[in-house]
Enzyme design. Structure first.
Site, PDB file in Angstrom:
ATOM      1  CG  PHE A  64      -1.939  -0.979   1.341  1.00  0.00           C
ATOM      2  CD1 PHE A  64      -3.201  -0.737   0.822  1.00  0.00           C
ATOM      3  CD2 PHE A  64      -1.686  -2.211   1.937  1.00  0.00           C
ATOM      4  CE1 PHE A  64      -4.195  -1.702   0.895  1.00  0.00           C
ATOM      5  CE2 PHE A  64      -2.664  -3.180   2.011  1.00  0.00           C
ATOM      6  CZ  PHE A  64      -3.924  -2.923   1.489  1.00  0.00           C
ATOM      7  CG  ASP A  65       0.420   5.976  -1.239  1.00  0.00           C
ATOM      8  OD1 ASP A  65       1.503   6.443  -0.853  1.00  0.00           O
ATOM      9  OD2 ASP A  65      -0.624   6.625  -1.319  1.00  0.00           O
TER      10      ASP A  65
END
Length: 234
Positions: free
Chosen positions: A11-12
């Protein structure tokens, strides 16, 4: 794309899990008001995206320094000199930035089915504040500070690959920013999910506009978790 075929979701963080636009606007607007300046939310975010990406494209600086220099750039553009406290106010605000309403529940669902990792343009200590708000422990955390560069630089993704010790086809990268995440991840062979959290202020929000074609687009993280649950039920 069969979601159950992946072992890890990367994930960002900011813009995907954490509502950074609200945090940016609150901090920057306070500085502008103190100097009698006014911009619309859309203008603030457009300026932020341009200033941040330009600074990050130069020699590596900590994210605290990047954000302080972003405040400098607002001052330069609008004709004022920010005080030391004002320069520090934007990086200090990161500790108060909140997750989106759907983030924590969705992460808990996804953590029951995948290993989770973060690849974030941030300092270790700043991410530690956000980690405490996200409700899950990540199996791997790769920060810009650890790499010495900022996405969209490929090195940030390459370090995550080495740490996860998996081929790219076992990893699904999930992010809001086409510029920082989807475009570079696709170039490296990752499958990608674009969490298209459309900015309520219009335009591309706090990220630079760029064209990229994700493998899947969802409006929020809850929708991705529901798709995973739907595959399980199927």
């Amino acid at each position: 794309m069969k979601l159950s075929s992946f072992e890890v979701l990367t994930f960002d963080c900011y813009g995907t899990l954490i509502d950074w636009e609200s945090g940016i606007l609150e901090a920057v607007q306070r500085v502008l008001v103190a100097h009698g300046r006014e911009l619309t939310p859309a203008e603030i975010l457009e300026h932020f995206a341009r200033f941040e990406s330009s600074i990050q494209a130069g020699p590596y600086r900590t994210y605290r320094d990047v954000l302080s220099r972003v405040v400098d750039e607002f001052g330069r553009a609008l004709g004022f000199v920010p005080s030391p406290g004002e320069r520090a106010s934007l990086p200090e605000s990161v500790a108060r930035w909140s997750p989106f309403d759907d983030t924590v529940d969705a992460l808990r669902i996804l953590a029951s089915r995948y290993r989770l990792a973060v690849i974030s343009n941030v300092d270790d200590d700043l991410f530690a504040f956000s980690q405490g708000r996200l409700g899950v422990e990540f199996d791997e955390v790769v920060t810009a500070q650890q790499v010495g560069s900022y996405k969209p630089d490929a090195r940030n993704f390459e370090l995550a690959l080495r740490r996860l010790a998996l081929p790219t086809d076992a990893i699904l990268h999930v992010a809001q920013s086409l510029f920082h995440d989807v475009a570079p991840a696709k170039r490296l062979g990752f499958a990608t999910v674009h969490v298209n959290r459309v900015s309520p202020h219009g335009g591309s929000g706090a990220t630079m506009p760029v064209s990229a074609r994700p493998d899947l687009e969802v409006p929020d993280l809850r929708s991705l978790a529901e798709m995973v649950l739907g595959e399980d039920d199927g």
